[in-house]
Design an enzyme around this catalytic site. Sequence first.
Site, PDB file in Angstrom:
ATOM      1  N   SER A 129     -41.962  37.007  24.351  1.00  0.00           N
ATOM      2  CA  SER A 129     -43.309  36.441  24.242  1.00  0.00           C
ATOM      3  C   SER A 129     -43.766  35.748  25.519  1.00  0.00           C
ATOM      4  CB  SER A 129     -43.382  35.447  23.072  1.00  0.00           C
ATOM      5  OG  SER A 129     -42.729  34.235  23.393  1.00  0.00           O
ATOM      6  N   LYS A 167     -42.577  28.048  24.956  1.00  0.00           N
ATOM      7  CA  LYS A 167     -43.984  28.427  25.047  1.00  0.00           C
ATOM      8  C   LYS A 167     -44.703  27.546  26.068  1.00  0.00           C
ATOM      9  CE  LYS A 167     -44.359  31.541  21.685  1.00  0.00           C
ATOM     10  NZ  LYS A 167     -42.915  31.743  21.519  1.00  0.00           N
TER      11      LYS A 167
END
Length: 210
Positions: A129, A167
Amino acid sequence: MSALTKRQEQIVTFIADHMETYDRPPTGTEIADHFGWSSHATAYEQLRWIEKKGYLVRERSGARGPLHLSLTDKARHLVDDAWMVLGRIPAGPLSDVAGEHLDTVAGLEDLVPVSLKPGDYFLRVDGDSMVDAGLAEGALVVVRSTQEATSGDICAVWVDGDGGTLKTVRFEDNTVHLVPQNSAYMPTQYPAERVRIQGVVVAVLDMRRV
């Protein structure tokens, strides 16, 4: 033939930790028990190779006396320069993150584009991701331990009730947005009280190139 195998590095680290904790080196049986070997002969064979590579000195008091182990300066340098790998962190869906000391890496200082500081540690990226930020699966990220971050930082975060992830964080009022760097994933948002910053990524190593 001077380079240690990964297992031999772990043995040297275990010996150093044991000496620090108990003020004596471990016995062959203790080494075998720690690594799950059924016979201490396996431990002695590994110790023989570690000594041959210059990281260890084995001495025995008398023909049938106990074996005494001492680490050489070469081994001390290895241990002192080793950095902790605390586990794998998902760059994908939230999940539990290994929080124990799983491994060590050493000799990577020249490959890290920042100066490492006490308390820094490595995490291995699991997932894709964050691939557009250069954090490919299998890469090692250098994490600087802190509970503070600014919008735009790539962070190791823990979301209460959901787990951990890697993230980009963005702060808005009382909300924390966790933003992937891959168009295949959607950003998520959580109340600020559920999100704990565990560290900020300050560098990345693509171990496929090392």
